[in-house]
Scaffold this active site. Sequence first.
Site, PDB file in Angstrom:
ATOM      1  CG  MET A  13      -1.815  -1.286   1.279  1.00 15.11           C
ATOM      2  SD  MET A  13      -2.740  -1.652  -0.226  1.00 15.11           S
ATOM      3  CE  MET A  13      -4.207  -0.690   0.099  1.00 15.11           C
ATOM      4  CG  HIS A  47      -6.888  -1.935  -7.834  1.00 16.50           C
ATOM      5  ND1 HIS A  47      -6.508  -1.119  -6.796  1.00 16.50           N
ATOM      6  CD2 HIS A  47      -8.125  -1.531  -8.205  1.00 16.50           C
ATOM      7  CE1 HIS A  47      -7.478  -0.245  -6.567  1.00 16.50           C
ATOM      8  NE2 HIS A  47      -8.479  -0.468  -7.404  1.00 16.50           N
TER       9      HIS A  47
HETATM   10  C1  GAR Z   1      -6.057  -7.191  -1.648  1.00 23.45           C
HETATM   11  O1  GAR Z   1      -7.457  -7.160  -1.768  1.00 23.45           O
HETATM   12  C2  GAR Z   1      -5.417  -6.397  -2.769  1.00 23.45           C
HETATM   13  O2  GAR Z   1      -6.096  -6.505  -3.982  1.00 23.45           O
HETATM   14  C3  GAR Z   1      -5.506  -5.000  -2.233  1.00 23.45           C
HETATM   15  O3  GAR Z   1      -5.197  -5.116  -0.884  1.00 23.45           O
HETATM   16  C4  GAR Z   1      -5.606  -6.402  -0.413  1.00 23.45           C
HETATM   17  C5  GAR Z   1      -4.424  -7.046   0.248  1.00 23.45           C
HETATM   18  O4  GAR Z   1      -4.814  -8.243   0.874  1.00 23.45           O
HETATM   19  N1  GAR Z   1      -4.602  -4.115  -2.915  1.00 23.45           N
HETATM   20  C6  GAR Z   1      -4.838  -2.820  -3.109  1.00 23.45           C
HETATM   21  O5  GAR Z   1      -5.828  -2.249  -2.699  1.00 23.45           O
HETATM   22  C7  GAR Z   1      -3.774  -2.102  -3.903  1.00 23.45           C
HETATM   23  N2  GAR Z   1      -4.215  -0.811  -4.308  1.00 23.45           N
HETATM   24  P1  GAR Z   1      -3.749  -9.345   1.245  1.00 23.45           P
HETATM   25  O6  GAR Z   1      -2.657  -8.651   2.077  1.00 23.45           O
HETATM   26  O7  GAR Z   1      -4.518 -10.318   2.067  1.00 23.45           O
HETATM   27  O8  GAR Z   1      -3.196  -9.920  -0.025  1.00 23.45           O
END
Ligand code: GAR
Length: 194
Positions: free
Chosen positions: A91, A110
């Site tokens: 992030m 994303h």
């Molecule tokens: C996921 O849903 C990913 O797509 C999102 O954060 C989450 C991370 O979950 N990414 C974003 O929003 C990027 N802009 P995780 O740590 O369990 O993989």
Amino acid sequence: KTPIAVLISGRGSNMRALIEACARPDYPARIVLVLSNRPDAGGLEVAREAGLPTIAIDHKAFGKDREAHEIKVDEAIKASGAEIVCLAGYMRVLTPYLVNAWHGKMLNIHPSLLPAFPGLHTHEAAIAAGANEHGCTIHFVTSGVDEGPVLAQARVPVLPSDTPETLAARVLEQEHQLYPRVLADVISRLHPGV
Ligand code: GAR
């Protein structure tokens, strides 16, 4: 197997999906580094338990100097020998420094059907917009936030009863299937015939 680095900021469930894929003998990637900008990211523990090398490079130590942080991140990725970088819930808004260093070799996932709903709170936004469909996108990273050539998308319905949480869970299931598949595709294009 092509060496990859996975960059996380949180719980790392997409990273876990990649770890599981890489454990398959026929899968074309192996994880050589899991890196987080947050030392307390839950995913780091998951990666350590899986026996993977982990590094935390806390962005807070660099104040407002995003590039100084990225220089360290880039050094760590290069030292790991990774050829591809997978952002998996990383992030941070990237500067051109890291984007250019990994042009064509950095993927992001994303949680929306880009170009719809870039940025944060995508599930809330999809519900608020009355979208019938939602999903996730894997794209190459370029300098615009949540821009860059789309590699693949997965779609899910938005149900009238959905809350951001139920919708997020439906999308996340798709994310976990899509990321390993797309990474394998990208590798097969980088190294045809391997
Ligand atoms: C996921 O849903 C990913 O797509 C999102 O954060 C989450 C991370 O979950 N990414 C974003 O929003 C990027 N802009 P995780 O740590 O369990 O993989």
